[in-house]
Design a protein around this motif. Structure first.
Motif, mmCIF file in Angstrom:
data_model
loop_
_atom_site.group_PDB
_atom_site.id
_atom_site.type_symbol
_atom_site.label_atom_id
_atom_site.label_comp_id
_atom_site.label_asym_id
_atom_site.label_seq_id
_atom_site.Cartn_x
_atom_site.Cartn_y
_atom_site.Cartn_z
ATOM 1 N N TRP A 36 43.012 -5.121 -34.903
ATOM 2 C CA TRP A 36 41.846 -4.440 -35.467
ATOM 3 C C TRP A 36 41.660 -3.051 -34.863
ATOM 4 C CZ3 TRP A 36 38.453 -9.388 -34.901
ATOM 5 C CH2 TRP A 36 38.675 -10.229 -36.002
ATOM 6 N N LEU A 37 41.902 -2.920 -33.567
ATOM 7 C CA LEU A 37 41.786 -1.610 -32.922
ATOM 8 C C LEU A 37 42.825 -0.643 -33.479
ATOM 9 C CD1 LEU A 37 41.123 -2.794 -29.274
ATOM 10 C CD2 LEU A 37 39.591 -1.326 -30.603
ATOM 11 N N GLN A 38 44.063 -1.095 -33.584
ATOM 12 C CA GLN A 38 45.140 -0.236 -34.081
ATOM 13 C C GLN A 38 44.945 0.133 -35.550
ATOM 14 O OE1 GLN A 38 47.471 1.251 -32.145
ATOM 15 N NE2 GLN A 38 46.270 0.304 -30.526
ATOM 16 N N ALA A 39 44.369 -0.786 -36.327
ATOM 17 C CA ALA A 39 44.158 -0.545 -37.763
ATOM 18 C C ALA A 39 42.897 0.262 -38.040
ATOM 19 C CB ALA A 39 44.092 -1.886 -38.498
ATOM 20 N N GLY A 40 42.099 0.514 -37.022
ATOM 21 C CA GLY A 40 40.875 1.273 -37.218
ATOM 22 C C GLY A 40 39.720 0.441 -37.759
ATOM 23 N N ILE A 41 39.857 -0.868 -37.722
ATOM 24 C CA ILE A 41 38.786 -1.776 -38.141
ATOM 25 C C ILE A 41 37.697 -1.806 -37.065
ATOM 26 C CG2 ILE A 41 38.242 -4.207 -38.644
ATOM 27 C CD1 ILE A 41 40.016 -2.810 -40.784
ATOM 28 N N LEU A 42 38.138 -1.682 -35.843
ATOM 29 C CA LEU A 42 37.285 -1.752 -34.660
ATOM 30 C C LEU A 42 37.631 -0.548 -33.791
ATOM 31 C CD1 LEU A 42 35.342 -3.808 -33.232
ATOM 32 C CD2 LEU A 42 37.373 -4.815 -32.204
ATOM 33 N N ALA A 43 36.643 0.011 -33.120
ATOM 34 C CA ALA A 43 36.886 1.123 -32.202
ATOM 35 C C ALA A 43 36.015 0.925 -30.972
ATOM 36 C CB ALA A 43 36.568 2.453 -32.875
ATOM 37 N N LEU A 44 36.427 1.565 -29.891
ATOM 38 C CA LEU A 44 35.664 1.510 -28.651
ATOM 39 C C LEU A 44 34.847 2.786 -28.533
ATOM 40 C CD1 LEU A 44 38.404 0.079 -26.285
ATOM 41 C CD2 LEU A 44 36.620 -1.152 -27.525
ATOM 42 N N GLU A 45 33.599 2.625 -28.187
ATOM 43 C CA GLU A 45 32.671 3.750 -28.085
ATOM 44 C C GLU A 45 33.186 4.772 -27.076
ATOM 45 O OE1 GLU A 45 29.679 5.917 -29.362
ATOM 46 O OE2 GLU A 45 29.860 3.863 -30.063
ATOM 47 N N GLY A 46 33.399 6.006 -27.548
ATOM 48 C CA GLY A 46 33.753 7.108 -26.660
ATOM 49 C C GLY A 46 35.098 6.979 -25.984
ATOM 50 N N ALA A 47 36.025 6.229 -26.558
ATOM 51 C CA ALA A 47 37.329 6.055 -25.923
ATOM 52 C C ALA A 47 38.437 6.186 -26.963
ATOM 53 C CB ALA A 47 37.407 4.675 -25.254
ATOM 54 N N GLU A 48 39.600 6.589 -26.491
ATOM 55 C CA GLU A 48 40.768 6.605 -27.362
ATOM 56 C C GLU A 48 41.175 5.158 -27.646
ATOM 57 O OE1 GLU A 48 44.062 9.067 -26.313
ATOM 58 O OE2 GLU A 48 42.766 10.553 -25.386
ATOM 59 N N THR A 49 41.858 4.968 -28.746
ATOM 60 C CA THR A 49 42.293 3.631 -29.116
ATOM 61 C C THR A 49 43.355 3.150 -28.129
ATOM 62 O OG1 THR A 49 41.870 4.097 -31.435
ATOM 63 C CG2 THR A 49 43.298 2.228 -30.950
ATOM 64 N N PRO A 50 43.077 2.072 -27.430
ATOM 65 C CA PRO A 50 44.070 1.548 -26.489
ATOM 66 C C PRO A 50 45.170 0.784 -27.249
ATOM 67 C CG PRO A 50 42.152 0.129 -26.523
ATOM 68 C CD PRO A 50 41.844 1.283 -27.429
ATOM 69 N N PRO A 51 46.322 0.627 -26.632
ATOM 70 C CA PRO A 51 47.391 -0.126 -27.297
ATOM 71 C C PRO A 51 47.081 -1.626 -27.387
ATOM 72 C CG PRO A 51 48.065 0.525 -25.097
ATOM 73 C CD PRO A 51 46.746 1.174 -25.356
ATOM 74 N N PHE A 52 46.211 -2.080 -26.518
ATOM 75 C CA PHE A 52 45.868 -3.505 -26.490
ATOM 76 C C PHE A 52 44.369 -3.639 -26.229
ATOM 77 C CE2 PHE A 52 46.132 -7.932 -24.963
ATOM 78 C CZ PHE A 52 46.938 -8.456 -25.971
ATOM 79 N N ALA A 53 43.821 -4.772 -26.601
ATOM 80 C CA ALA A 53 42.389 -5.026 -26.405
ATOM 81 C C ALA A 53 42.006 -4.837 -24.934
ATOM 82 C CB ALA A 53 42.042 -6.441 -26.862
ATOM 83 N N PRO A 54 40.847 -4.258 -24.678
ATOM 84 C CA PRO A 54 40.408 -4.068 -23.283
ATOM 85 C C PRO A 54 40.083 -5.415 -22.616
ATOM 86 C CG PRO A 54 38.677 -3.404 -24.807
ATOM 87 C CD PRO A 54 39.877 -3.723 -25.632
#
Length: 174
Positions: free
Chosen positions: A71-89
């Protein structure tokens, strides 16, 4: 270990809710560390089948983290104020560990009807991520598309997790 099933389920529910809220309000390594302590307390006080439950939690962490990463890589989910990480935080991974405990205890009733996971999981999963977005832990870049994608993911993953739990419980109990 708590002897009463109701007591175990209640503590499981409270520990999960506290851990989820902590990870969402204070996303980071410290919250993830507290979640690990909560998992340890769960294993000591709540778990009745530690070996199979530990394995189930580990499998669920991997599958849930892969889904969050997708979801992070697909842009479905994003982290507030952070670049998209390669893996879930780590704090999202910790939430998966906490959530997996509920499938063995306070949410185990969902598996009693074959159709129930398909009806409850999509809105419940979406609601959890929507709630996390309202608390500032994540963002849903296109809220409608994000919530529909999350619902679809939960429609697949939740019943799969219940099937894995059933298999592990039966296999390791014998």
């Amino acid at each position: 270990m708590i002897q009463s099933k109701t007591g175990r389920n209640t503590l499981n529910f409270v520990l999960f809710q506290a851990g989820w809220l902590l990870c969402v309000l204070y996303p980071g390594h410290a919250a993830a560390a507290v979640a690990v302590v909560i998992l340890a307390l769960h294993m000591l006080w709540v778990s009745t089948r530690r070996r199979s439950e530990f394995l189930f939690i580990a499998i669920g962490i991997v599958l849930g983290s892969l889904l969050d990463s997708l979801w992070l890589q697909a842009g479905i989910l994003a982290l507030e104020g952070a670049e998209t990480p390669p893996f879930a935080p780590i704090w999202l991974i910790a939430i998966w560990g906490l959530f997996m405990t509920t499938l063995c205890h306070s949410l185990s009733w969902v598996a009693q009807r074959a159709w129930l996971p398909y009806v409850l999981a999509p809105p419940a999963g979406s609601f959890a991520y929507w709630s996390a977005s309202k608390l500032g832990a994540v963002t849903l870049p296109d809220q409608t598309i994000s919530l529909l994608a999350i619902a679809a993911g939960w429609l697949v993953l939740f019943p799969l997790l219940l099937l894995i739990r059933k298999h592990l419980t039966l296999r390791l109990a014998s």
